[in-house]
Design an enzyme around this catalytic site. Structure first.
Site, PDB file in Angstrom:
ATOM      1  N   ARG A   1       0.833  -1.210   0.000  1.00  9.18           N
ATOM      2  CA  ARG A   1       0.000   0.000   0.000  1.00  9.18           C
ATOM      3  C   ARG A   1       0.864   1.254   0.000  1.00  9.18           C
ATOM      4  O   ARG A   1       1.959   1.260   0.566  1.00  9.18           O
ATOM      5  CB  ARG A   1      -0.832   0.081   1.278  1.00  9.18           C
ATOM      6  CG  ARG A   1      -1.914  -0.951   1.416  1.00  9.18           C
ATOM      7  CD  ARG A   1      -2.559  -0.792   2.783  1.00  9.18           C
ATOM      8  NE  ARG A   1      -2.943  -2.083   3.306  1.00  9.18           N
ATOM      9  CZ  ARG A   1      -4.209  -2.525   3.347  1.00  9.18           C
ATOM     10  NH1 ARG A   1      -5.158  -1.774   2.943  1.00  9.18           N
ATOM     11  NH2 ARG A   1      -4.495  -3.707   3.820  1.00  9.18           N
TER      12      ARG A   1
ATOM     13  N   MET B   1      -4.151   6.564  -4.329  1.00  8.71           N
ATOM     14  CA  MET B   1      -3.069   5.781  -4.915  1.00  8.71           C
ATOM     15  C   MET B   1      -3.390   4.310  -4.841  1.00  8.71           C
ATOM     16  O   MET B   1      -4.383   3.889  -4.261  1.00  8.71           O
ATOM     17  CB  MET B   1      -1.750   6.132  -4.227  1.00  8.71           C
ATOM     18  CG  MET B   1      -1.251   7.497  -4.713  1.00  8.71           C
ATOM     19  SD  MET B   1       0.268   7.931  -3.904  1.00  8.71           S
ATOM     20  CE  MET B   1      -0.282   7.988  -2.227  1.00  8.71           C
TER      21      MET B   1
ATOM     22  N   HIS C   1     -16.232   6.436   0.030  1.00  3.02           N
ATOM     23  CA  HIS C   1     -15.408   7.459  -0.595  1.00  3.02           C
ATOM     24  C   HIS C   1     -16.091   8.815  -0.597  1.00  3.02           C
ATOM     25  O   HIS C   1     -15.528   9.830  -0.176  1.00  3.02           O
ATOM     26  CB  HIS C   1     -15.067   7.040  -2.039  1.00  3.02           C
ATOM     27  CG  HIS C   1     -14.277   8.070  -2.778  1.00  3.02           C
ATOM     28  ND1 HIS C   1     -14.866   9.050  -3.552  1.00  3.02           N
ATOM     29  CD2 HIS C   1     -12.952   8.301  -2.816  1.00  3.02           C
ATOM     30  CE1 HIS C   1     -13.935   9.816  -4.053  1.00  3.02           C
ATOM     31  NE2 HIS C   1     -12.752   9.393  -3.629  1.00  3.02           N
TER      32      HIS C   1
ATOM     33  N   ARG D   1     -18.514  49.422   0.538  1.00  2.33           N
ATOM     34  CA  ARG D   1     -18.576  49.974  -0.817  1.00  2.33           C
ATOM     35  C   ARG D   1     -19.844  50.802  -0.942  1.00  2.33           C
ATOM     36  O   ARG D   1     -20.911  50.352  -0.516  1.00  2.33           O
ATOM     37  CB  ARG D   1     -18.612  48.857  -1.855  1.00  2.33           C
ATOM     38  CG  ARG D   1     -17.385  47.984  -1.872  1.00  2.33           C
ATOM     39  CD  ARG D   1     -17.602  46.827  -2.847  1.00  2.33           C
ATOM     40  NE  ARG D   1     -16.518  45.866  -2.778  1.00  2.33           N
ATOM     41  CZ  ARG D   1     -16.463  44.844  -1.932  1.00  2.33           C
ATOM     42  NH1 ARG D   1     -17.461  44.632  -1.088  1.00  2.33           N
ATOM     43  NH2 ARG D   1     -15.446  44.014  -1.937  1.00  2.33           N
TER      44      ARG D   1
ATOM     45  N   ARG E   1     -15.741  53.448   1.595  1.00  2.00           N
ATOM     46  CA  ARG E   1     -15.023  53.809   0.381  1.00  2.00           C
ATOM     47  C   ARG E   1     -15.912  54.663  -0.504  1.00  2.00           C
ATOM     48  O   ARG E   1     -17.024  54.253  -0.842  1.00  2.00           O
ATOM     49  CB  ARG E   1     -14.593  52.559  -0.385  1.00  2.00           C
ATOM     50  CG  ARG E   1     -13.818  52.924  -1.650  1.00  2.00           C
ATOM     51  CD  ARG E   1     -13.348  51.716  -2.402  1.00  2.00           C
ATOM     52  NE  ARG E   1     -14.439  51.030  -3.049  1.00  2.00           N
ATOM     53  CZ  ARG E   1     -14.320  49.881  -3.717  1.00  2.00           C
ATOM     54  NH1 ARG E   1     -13.131  49.292  -3.777  1.00  2.00           N
ATOM     55  NH2 ARG E   1     -15.351  49.309  -4.270  1.00  2.00           N
TER      56      ARG E   1
ATOM     57  N   GLU F   1      -3.918  50.400  -3.822  1.00  2.00           N
ATOM     58  CA  GLU F   1      -4.306  49.317  -4.730  1.00  2.00           C
ATOM     59  C   GLU F   1      -3.633  49.456  -6.080  1.00  2.00           C
ATOM     60  O   GLU F   1      -3.871  48.654  -6.985  1.00  2.00           O
ATOM     61  CB  GLU F   1      -5.831  49.265  -4.890  1.00  2.00           C
ATOM     62  CG  GLU F   1      -6.432  50.599  -5.263  1.00  2.00           C
ATOM     63  CD  GLU F   1      -7.958  50.614  -5.183  1.00  2.00           C
ATOM     64  OE1 GLU F   1      -8.579  49.572  -5.408  1.00  2.00           O
ATOM     65  OE2 GLU F   1      -8.523  51.700  -4.928  1.00  2.00           O
TER      66      GLU F   1
ATOM     67  N   GLY G   1      -5.832  47.349  -0.948  1.00  2.00           N
ATOM     68  CA  GLY G   1      -6.863  46.699  -1.751  1.00  2.00           C
ATOM     69  C   GLY G   1      -6.177  45.621  -2.578  1.00  2.00           C
ATOM     70  O   GLY G   1      -5.750  45.869  -3.697  1.00  2.00           O
TER      71      GLY G   1
END
Lengths: 885, 885
Positions: free
Chosen positions: B97, B108, B467, B573, B629, B757, B778
């Site tokens: 394994r 794997m 799984h 914003r 802003r 920014e 930013g």
């Protein structure tokens, strides 16, 4: 010790010297220097630029000690002239003029005849024995003072003058009688009182302080600010004020005034050159209102022309002595102003004369030959901007043009453009990319922005030293003045030459070297450069260390640049080759290819084209490195955008329209500048660069093998931001190069490197340099990314930024050293830290700009690259910075 | 001394320890550790990860000494097991394994029953007294070996199996006789020879080397590479290989195999939790082919359920002893695998168990209470990514959903999305922004990318440790497994539940906490956080220094963030407020205004809206700073683009359509990202920011005055690149603020600063900081500009860059420290150099990403700001980095 604010001059003495231009201004320093040289200068004094600075720093107040210093200086003038300021019997009259560190012709205010009032005018009349002259001077003074100091609109005075003439049925000012003039003086004073609510001041001292304040104030008027912006003069410098005893060129027929150059400022020829007017004040010559006469006789002149040599032979001789003394002393061509008062010559000004590029080069070379200056000094006598002018295309003399009229050849060069009649429109149209010719009766300082924007300037009035001519020569702008046949109809936006009408927007062509004006466009050709040019450029090369390459994509441009002294190609863009009609279809097939095989097939068709392009360029640049940038623009730039063109393309490519539209849609980008372009194309479609690498190396190998050409190809990968991009692409490209070299069995020196045009590339240059033989800073894109400003969109705010001095200059013209320059420094240092062999250059627009070249020189870059026509200027700039450092 | 490549374990001894995970892999290290603890582990040996590295570095060859070391180790195993590798009488069988440093479940290859051949199989049959078992093992071995080592397609073997069953008219594998199995062995060997041209190897040693090489090879198979990319595991680590004596859970009814967790990995509850199968091999449990039974009995279970406690009481007791020993030893929840062979328990694996976020928090808090770990240790037991999961919305339990079916609650959370049936489609649809539910019979490692992309996963088969369940929990993805009523018709892209048909693209909703599946969408609500969460977050706050703010534009978001522990707004914003239907028309009138007066009029209409927005937000954030802003996007973003909408707008604004079109044309930009936006708008249209400043300050003052709210507004000027931009705008904005404060007569603490920014802003931060109270990096735009990459266009190449490891991670998710990080460092240092009082934070997306938070912490920033739901994870990340440093 208290600071000295007032510097006297006159009588062969002076407090200051020519080295004190920062303090006294150019005019003041030169008046002091002339006085020290024993040259006749009307006495006076200069109030320093420190006072201007003080004035603006202290809420428009003056230093305490200034008034007393001025009084002392006035006393000195009075005793020198034997006259008294404010005297009713023998009054001293003065001029008050600005004078900044560098000449700003016509930008700031001037007051003449100051000191006249209702009483002193009678003294002047008696003393001059000419009452008409005295009252005309008084009238002019009131008008000027009212205008400059009291803020009156000039039209008020013009109106009174016109009325006076109408009333008497006359047309010329000179026909006005003393009575007329006295009446006008009264009317002038009345209109001032009416419009301003203030009385015209009778106290000469009050007049003087008013004028001084007006001149300091004019430092910050709009046209002075515009001029400083265009000519890059800091607002902090300030102006000086010159107060000088008046001398009169308009006191009669034995008087006159003139402007001259010690050599020809257009050609540089060693001939005394100037113009004068009989019985006139100095401003009359410069303003271009009367067309003046030549000072010296030249063989080709008609007999009837009355030169100063003819009219004032004695004064002429004195003037010649003076100018020779001045040129020898200053060791440079002088631009002088003088007045003849009753036969005696007085010098009002001398300064290094503005000159055309051609003249600058000739003067520099001649003066070295005359041992007046050294070679090294000569390098500083020509500015890189001037050299640029020399190389601009001229009219093709083999093409017969349709001559419309002829004026004076005021500033050489050629210009083709659409007619516009005002400066605002010229500026707007030029901003849209139009080539325009500014047509004016005469220009004034208000037209500076229009002249700057226009391709050429045509005026109907004015001589070779008129405002238009002087300013245009300074700008290196083609200009024709005094085209007297031109009759302008501003109202209807047209002008006439005889029966021919030219409307706004019609195209005309100017020849600034002959003074000819042509209807319609005329083809232009390259200038032939004089032997002096070659000598001068050789000196530049001798004194510089920075190499100069060129940006060129065609064999023709390469040849031009080589002839201009380029030492290699710094940027050969390959995308232009893709646009040729015989190639674009293969390019488009490459773009719409649905798999690598189809893409490779289309690329295989392009290979022979690219190869032959590279072969021609490498052959032309035999012996010099040729830096070839692999494909850079996003693929959508190669596809059409119109509906019809798209349909046609789908048809010619035999693909369904929907598929082509889907491709277009898929390639569309919100911000193409930041999109899928440059080496990003090569990461996703490696076939493209592989084809280009093959084309370059096959071309190079064949040239070596078949023609023994010395080829040095440099393969440049654009828009790298990540070391692994370059590592991977370099591996692929180098694989092809090795394969070709092996197959052809020749040795070729080639280099693989990258453009540094993204901030990240500069910041991580240490990792990138490990995969590069060279860096080429692409300062155009680097400026875009560093500022976050798209050049295509910047016109909405960037001009405003420069106008309001948020930015000192457009960073796309002049490198922003603080930001972009810092990144270049970081990139250079980091690059060299891991790869000391790295060759580093610049290939953005800034490679041809002198202050940027100086910055690159100091950083220690290997070369800059600029457009072919800027190569000589770049060579000069590189020499200048090397000699300064 | 030669390097040691093989580490043995077994019989209460081991060469290695648990601390050697880098060398032995997780599985190998834990097997060694268990053996040292005296826990029964089948003996074996680990081939180190160094061998894997050696193998790939040396062109797939092994170190010379390896073979001898393996022989020695094999001998040890033989004597321990009293069996012989290759013996025909008492053959030793082994498993081979993989085992990497971190668990990569199912990624794997594994080979079981190795050592069987035509002769040893007889020995096994005799020894086990079960010929059927022996030949079934042999058959399975050939199939696995053929598949893993010899590259055979599994279908070849399935086909033979199906034919064998058909021929005998049976449906279950278990009904196959010894003869059948012998026949199949023959057919298997034949099909291998036919398809590969090679004989199935009979030599056990050859088998062993083949399997070892296959396991090492599987380190670089596609699914392992995908998994590593998604989970950020370096390819350089390599895997170890574990060779271990086989024990058999499928040797009869006294045999079995199981998987268990020492606590509940979904809830964290302290209950032993696991599943087992009687007479099965380990892979059968994990693969989800048979649905396993619970290990322990729980009160709610139906009587007929046969737990391991019921079936194997003695083995169960042993297992309980072992798990308690392991958890106490490892001080963490263990995920164990065991096999019961003829009543005896063998441990095959132990490792720290994967857990849900909820479980991680509960475990961390419980184990501190149990004094198993310290508070500081507990901080490292929850990953910031896990905390994220906790905060995802869940189904609104008050809404009656249309329950379609029910499966196992494999991974908690809720997901609403369109049904897709394969992983590629899931990935494509998700890339387009669609929310999708991946529906599969069962998942396999090939589905990793689809699971990653999907909002949720539904499988018809498999248990809680299948799984799908394990992987989904690791990803924090909502998952329902074993929904056995679901009948999938892949061919026709649909599934049935009884008579109901669900087609691809129909929307369903999963509840990962109950296992319910609903038809159609169901509204989701915020999670209620447990008391444990609060305790844990308090510990995080205790151990961090970096402040955490949030990016929020609405009062609702502000409240959410405050509840999640945000210490202020880092980015509010304002443009989103402009889009509200009752405001957009005024915004548009503002944009089409032809002069400042008209613009101001439109802005005046917006003022009350903005003011009330700010008032609500400032009120919500009482006591915390709120960074607002000012307007950032280009104006054209506020205008419609469709022809019809434009015409409607012209109509509603009462302006001619041509004028509106001209405005649109004029506002169009080639690269809006680099265009006329941010503070550039305020330079050209100062009225906009002035209105916003007034709205902010009036809101602030009124809250102070009327409601005694503690407001701390911070006014942020975006997109500054030049110090003078900020100087000028700060002056204007501050003027308004002062005016409002004076008029209202209250004291308000406010700050004016800028976003950093643009690269130039960082590079010239020393000059900019002189006009700023704070900087906020930013990082979104800064990443765009630094890389020269538009986020909107990057999908054409950036994913490929990450796939091919040109970039390690998407720089828009994880801060690029080398480039963008360097600029932040420069900006911070320069800013503080001229303004030591400067407050500095980050407001880009990276403010919520753990590795970026670590970088910001080390730089010494004051705060980061992230979206409300990322606040807790950011608090944790800040604590973790502080405790590590």
């Amino acid at each position: 010790m208290a600071e000295k604010y007032v510097y006297c001059f006159g009588d062969g003495q002076a407090d200051g010297t020519v080295d004190q231009k920062n303090l006294l201004g150019g005019k003041g320093a030169n008046l002091a220097e002339m006085s020290r040289l024993g040259i006749p200068v009307p006495p006076g004094f200069t109030i320093t630029t420190d006072v201007c600075t003080y004035y603006y720093d202290h809420n428009e107040e003056y230093p305490k000690s200034l008034a007393q210093e001025i009084d002392v200086a006035l006393n000195k003038m009075e005793s020198s002239m034997g006259a008294e300021f404010g005297s009713t019997s023998n009054p001293l009259l003065v001029s008050v003029r600005s004078g900044a560190r560098v000449s700003m012709p016509g930008m700031m205010d001037t007051v003449l005849n100051l000191g006249l009032n209702d009483e002193t005018v009678l003294g002047l009349a008696e003393r001059s024995q000419d009452a008409r002259f005295a009252f005309d001077s008084y009238r002019r003074f009131i008008q000027m003072y009212g205008n400059v100091v009291m803020g009156m609109d000039g039209e008020n005075f013009e109106h009174i003058l016109e009325r006076a003439k109408q009333r008497r049925g006359i047309t010329l000012d000179t026909e006005l009688t003393v009575d007329d003039l006295q009446g006008m003086v009264k009317s002038y004073k009345e209109v001032i009182a009416e419009k301003t609510g203030k009385t015209f001041p009778q106290d000469p001292k009050e007049q003087l302080w008013g004028a001084i304040t007006a001149v300091f104030g004019s430092w910050n008027n709009k046209r002075a600010i515009d001029y400083r912006r265009i000519n890059n003069i800091p607002g902090l410098w300030g102006t000086a004020v010159n107060v000088q005893a008046m001398v009169f060129g308009n006191m009669g027929q034995d008087c006159g005034t003139g402007v001259a150059f010690t050599r020809d400022p257009s050609t540089g020829e060693k001939v005394f050159f100037g113009e004068y007017l009989v019985n006139a004040q100095g401003e009359d010559v410069v303003a271009g209102i009367r067309t003046p006469q030549p000072i010296c006789r030249k063989p080709e002149m008609p007999k009837h022309v009355q030169t100063m040599e003819d009219v004032f032979p004695k004064a002429y001789k004195t003037l010649v002595d003076i100018y020779q003394k001045l040129e020898a002393h200053y060791r440079d061509m002088q631009d002088i102003e003088f007045t003849i008062q009753q036969g005696k010559v007085w010098m009002l000004q001398t300064r290094n004369g503005k000159r055309t590029a051609q003249a600058a080069v000739k003067l520099a070379v001649d003066m070295v030959a005359e041992k007046l200056i050294t070679e090294k000094e000569s390098i500083s006598r020509v500015s890189p901007e001037q050299l640029d002018q020399l190389l601009h295309p001229r009219l093709d003399k083999n093409v017969e043009g349709d001559v419309l009229t002829k004026g004076l050849p005021a500033s050489p060069g050629a210009a083709v453009g659409a007619v516009v009649f005002n400066s605002d429109e010229a500026e707007q149209r030029a901003a849209q990319g139009d080539s325009v010719i500014l047509v004016r009766l005469e220009t004034s300082p208000e037209d500076i922005h229009g002249m700057h924007a226009a391709a050429g300037v045509l005026t109907a009035r004015g001589g070779m030293t008129s405002h238009a001519a002087v300013v245009a020569r300074g700008m290196g702008k083609c200009c024709v003045t005094g085209a007297s046949e031109v009759q302008i109809d501003y109202e209807n936006n047209r002008f006439f030459v005889g029966n021919t009408v030219i409307h706004a927007n019609d195209v005309i062509t100017l020849d600034g070297s002959s003074g000819e004006v042509f209807k319609g466009p005329i083809p232009t050709i390259q200038p032939e450069l004089s032997g002096d040019f070659g000598i001068f450029m050789d000196w530049c090369d001798k004194y510089r260390t920075l190499k100069i390459r060129t940006n060129a994509d065609t064999p023709e441009d390469c040849l031009t640049a080589r002839n201009f002294g380029a030492e290699g190609i710094g940027l050969c863009r390959t995308e232009h080759m893709f646009f040729e009609p015989d190639r674009i279809e293969a390019v488009r097939r490459m773009i719409v290819a649905e798999n690598p095989a189809a893409r490779e097939k289309a690329l295989a068709e392009l290979l022979p084209f690219q190869k032959s392009d590279f072969k021609e360029i490498l052959r032309t640049m035999d012996g010099f490195p040729v830096n070839i940038r692999l494909l850079d623009p996003p693929l959508h730039e190669f596809l059409p955008h119109g509906k019809k063109e798209i349909a046609e393309l789908a048809n010619s490519l035999s693909i369904p329209l929907e598929r082509l539209n889907a491709t277009l849609e898929n390639l569309h980008e919100a911000n193409p500048m930041l999109g899928h372009r440059g080496c990003r194309l090569a990461i996703t479609y490696p076939e493209i660069y592989k084809m280009q690498a093959r084309a370059i190396m096959e071309a190079a190998c064949e040239l070596v093998k078949d023609e023994s050409i010395n080829v040095i190809p440099e393969i440049m990968i654009p828009l790298v931001g990540i070391d692994k991009e370059l590592e991977q692409i370099r591996g692929e490209v180098n694989g092809i190069c090795q394969e070709v070299v092996k197959a052809m069995g020749v040795k070729v020196e080639y280099h693989i490197g990258t453009m540094i045009e993204l901030p990240r590339a500069a910041l991580t240059a240490d990792t990138i340099a490990q995969h590069a033989d060279f860096f080429s800073f692409g300062t155009n894109d680097l400026t875009q990314m560093t500022f976050g400003v798209s050049r295509d969109d910047a016109n909405k705010f960037l001009p405003y930024y420069v106008d309001t001095e948020i930015l000192p200059r457009d960073p796309f013209s002049v490198l922003d050293q603080a930001g972009v320059g810092q990144l270049i420094k970081i990139g250079l240092e980091k690059g060299l830290s891991t790869n000391p062999q790295l060759k580093v250059g610049v290939c953005g627009e800034h490679g041809g700009e002198p202050s940027s070249i100086a910055f690159f020189h100091h950083l220690g870059l290997n070369y800059v690259s600029c457009s072919p026509y800027r190569v000589p200027a770049a060579r000069l700039a590189a020499a200048q910075v090397n000699l300064q450092s």
